[in-house]
Structure formats: structure tokens, C-alpha cells
Design a protein around this motif. Structure first.
Motif, short mmCIF file in Angstrom:
data_model
loop_
_atom_site.label_atom_id
_atom_site.label_comp_id
_atom_site.label_asym_id
_atom_site.label_seq_id
_atom_site.Cartn_x
_atom_site.Cartn_y
_atom_site.Cartn_z
N SER A 97 0.82 -1.21 0.00
CA SER A 97 0.00 0.00 0.00
C SER A 97 0.86 1.26 0.00
CB SER A 97 -0.92 -0.01 1.23
OG SER A 97 -1.67 1.18 1.29
N THR A 98 1.94 1.24 0.79
CA THR A 98 2.83 2.40 0.82
C THR A 98 3.50 2.62 -0.53
OG1 THR A 98 3.23 1.98 3.16
CG2 THR A 98 4.77 3.44 2.04
N GLN A 99 3.92 1.56 -1.17
CA GLN A 99 4.52 1.70 -2.49
C GLN A 99 3.54 2.24 -3.52
OE1 GLN A 99 6.06 -2.20 -3.36
NE2 GLN A 99 7.89 -1.95 -2.06
N ARG A 103 3.89 5.68 -5.55
CA ARG A 103 3.79 5.80 -7.02
C ARG A 103 2.74 6.83 -7.42
NH1 ARG A 103 4.84 0.10 -6.76
NH2 ARG A 103 2.60 -0.33 -6.57
N ALA A 104 1.58 6.82 -6.71
CA ALA A 104 0.55 7.82 -7.02
C ALA A 104 1.05 9.24 -6.75
CB ALA A 104 -0.71 7.53 -6.21
N THR A 105 1.77 9.40 -5.63
CA THR A 105 2.33 10.72 -5.31
C THR A 105 3.35 11.14 -6.36
OG1 THR A 105 1.98 10.26 -2.97
CG2 THR A 105 3.46 12.07 -3.53
N GLU A 110 5.11 14.59 -10.56
CA GLU A 110 5.91 14.63 -11.78
C GLU A 110 5.62 15.86 -12.64
OE1 GLU A 110 8.82 13.68 -14.36
OE2 GLU A 110 8.40 12.77 -12.41
N PRO A 111 4.33 16.24 -12.87
CA PRO A 111 4.11 17.47 -13.65
C PRO A 111 4.72 18.70 -12.99
CG PRO A 111 2.10 16.17 -13.54
CD PRO A 111 3.06 15.56 -12.58
#
Length: 349
Positions: A97-99, A103-105, A110-111
Motif C-alpha cells: 500500500s505504501t509503495q 507511485r501515485a504521489t 511529476e508534472p
């Protein structure tokens, strides 16, 4: 030669009887001894069997205790492994879940990082684009022209800071759109809403059309009786005048309403005013006017239009009905489309 001994004859009487009695007594004693010996042997055998049984039970009990001890040790040795597996499973789930959150963060950041890598101009362009989108949403979804005007003004300021001549057509379109927003008529939504709420709160005090007038109520009995006949006759005539009244009315006489129906009529009018207020907040002009027309019809049908409060309420509702609560909204998508086109051209290699 000697002479043979003389024959002795057996004694007569009790001597032949005592010998068999002794034999039977001896046999009885012998049988008793045999029985006693047998009982002793049997008791010894039974005691030996009891000892054997006790030994077997003791050995079985020791074996059972040993088995129980080994089972407890086995369970004690297995419990930590099971608990460890459970904790490892929980930790693995939390790690996954943390990973996923990381990844979502990263996808969200990224933009922003890309804008930071491109430098200050890219950041200002992205902010101006976002403000234009907010202006379109504020105007088209909520009808909030002041918020849309503020967002367009901030977007124009961002483009002004860049000082790039390529954005001059976009700023020109922004100027036209802001002028259209300033030309929109101002709608005092909070003021109109408060006015409708005040009218709805006053419905309980408005006199109904078919209510019994107060001057028709019975007079209270007089405390003192007139002593003179003339005064009695005058009071009688006055009472008769109050009991009998002749009026000419060309309209049909409406029946008096019950308290339950009176309450229903007042609640119906209150709901119509509240529905008009809700339509105002949603900027639904058609529903707003339709509910105000229904409220005006209820005032004419249920309430005394000659009363000053009812007459004032009718005038307020008629004035509110003519107010443009949802003027035609201008199109603000021109500047947004131009900026998106320029952004795509500047990003492409």
C-alpha cells in the motif's frame, strides 16, 4: 512248641463308634485348611492383579503426561511461527500500500517537477491555464460572474509577467471576455434570498380570506344591569342591530375554512416561497418565476388581499419576478483554447 496266644475279641459298646467320628473330624479340619489355603492363594492372586493394574495405570498416566507435555511444547514451538507469518503478511500488505501511494504521489508530483525543470515561464503558463479553467467552471456551473472575472484577471497578470509577445492574442481575448463579464447585470442573490425568507416567515400572521372578522365576535356580557327601562330598551335595540346586518354582495359567499385547512393553506404558501428561494440559489430562472407565480396565486386565493401586509407581499413578489436572476452567460472558452494551442506548440520539440 509253645501254645498260640489266645484270640482277643473286640470290645463291645462305644469303642467301634469313636473311630469313624475322629476320621470325619479330621476330614473336616483338612477341608477347612484347604479352603483357607485356597482363599489365601486367591487373595494373593487378586492383590497381585491389583498391583499390576495400578502399575499399568501409573505407566499410562506417565505416558499421557509425557504426550501432553510434548503436545504443549509443539504448540508453543509452532505459535511464534504462525504469529510471525501473520505479522509478515500484514507488513507486506502495508508495504504494498505504501509503495502504491508513493507511485501515485510521484505521478502527481511529476508534472510539478517537470514545470520546475522547465523553469519559471512554464510555471506561469500552467498557472494561467489553470485559472482560465476555474473561470469557465465558476461561470458555467455556478453562475458566479465575479469569481470568473477575478480568475481571468489573475491569468492575464501571469501572462503579463512573462512578457512574451506570443501571448498577446490570448491577452486580447481575455480583455474581451472580462469586458463581457463586467457588462453582466449584477444579481443580489443574498438580498433576494433574505427577502423571500422574510416573506415566508410572515405568512403565519397574514389574515386569511375566509376567516371570521373580529368585529363579528360576540360582545362580552355586561357587568351591571341597567336600572331604567329606557336604558334597557336602548341596549336591546343596539344588540339587535349587532345581530342582524343586511349587505348586498354580487359574488358567491365562500364557506369558512377549518383550522386544519387553514394550516394547510399557510404551509402550502410557505413551501412555494422556499421553493422559489432554492431555485434562486441554483440560478434556475424558469423555476424561480414559476414558483413566484404559484405564490401570487395562493395570496389571491387564500389571503385577504385588502390587508396591507398581504398587499405589500404581492408587490414584492411581482417585483422579484421581473428580476433577471440568470442573465445570459458569455463564452469564456476562446482564451483557454488559444493558450492550450500555444502551450502545445511550445512543448513540442
Amino acid at each position: 512248641m509253645s501254645e498260640p496266644a489266645p484270640m482277643v475279641s473286640p470290645p463291645t459298646g462305644a469303642e467301634p463308634v469313636r473311630r469313624p467320628s475322629r476320621i470325619w473330624a479330621f476330614l473336616v479340619r483338612l477341608i477347612r485348611l484347604a479352603i483357607l489355603f485356597g482363599m489365601i492363594v486367591a487373595i494373593a492372586l487378586l492383590w497381585q492383579q491389583v498391583d499390576d493394574i495400578n502399575s499399568i495405570r501409573a505407566a499410562f498416566g506417565d505416558r499421557l503426561d509425557e504426550v501432553r507435555t510434548r503436545l504443549a511444547e509443539t504448540r508453543a514451538a509452532q505459535m511464534p511461527a504462525t504469529e510471525l507469518e501473520r505479522r509478515l503478511t500484514v507488513l507486506q500488505t502495508e508495504l504494498d500500500s505504501t509503495q502504491e501511494q508513493a507511485r501515485a504521489t510521484a505521478r502527481q508530483v511529476e508534472p510539478v517537477l517537470e514545470l520546475l525543470r522547465q523553469g519559471r515561464p512554464a510555471w506561469y503558463r500552467a498557472e494561467a491555464l489553470y485559472l482560465m479553467q476555474m473561470a469557465n467552471q465558476a461561470l458555467q456551473l455556478r453562475g458566479d460572474a465575479p469569481a470568473a472575472l477575478r480568475a481571468l484577471w489573475l491569468a492575464d497578470k501571469n501572462l503579463e509577467v512573462l512578457g512574451d509577445p506570443r501571448f498577446l492574442p490570448v491577452r486580447e481575448t481575455l480583455a474581451r471576455e472580462m469586458a463581457m463579464l463586467r457588462a453582466l447585470p449584477t444579481v443580489d442573490v443574498p438580498g433576494i434570498s433574505l427577502q423571500l425568507s422574510t416573506l415566508a416567515a410572515g405568512v403565519e400572521q397574514w389574515p386569511l380570506r375566509h376567516h371570521v372578522p373580529s368585529h363579528w365576535a360576540a360582545n362580552p356580557p355586561q357587568a351591571e344591569q341597567a336600572s331604567r327601562p329606557a336604558e334597557l330598551w336602548g341596549q336591546f335595540l343596539a344588540a339587535m342591530r349587532q345581530l342582524i346586518e343586511i349587505r348586498r354582495n354580487e359574488e358567491p359567499i365562500a364557506a369558512l375554512v377549518s383550522p386544519e385547512l387553514e394550516r394547510l393553506q399557510r404551509l402550502h404558501t410557505i413551501l412555494q416561497l422556499q421553493a422559489a428561494r432554492l431555485a434562486l440559489l441554483q440560478r434556475d430562472a424558469d423555476t424561480f418565476r414559476r414558483e413566484l407565480d404559484s405564490a401570487l396565486g395562493s395570496l389571491s386565493t387564500y389571503f385577504d388581499v385588502a390587508d396591507p401586509e398581504v398587499r405589500s407581499a404581492r408587490e414584492q413578489l411581482e417585483a422579484l419576478r421581473e428580476m433577471p436572476i440568470d442573465p445570459k452567460r458569455p463564452d469564456l472558452s476562446g482564451s483557454l483554447a488559444q493558450l492550450r494551442t500555444l502551450e502545445a506548440e511550445m512543448v513540442m520539440p
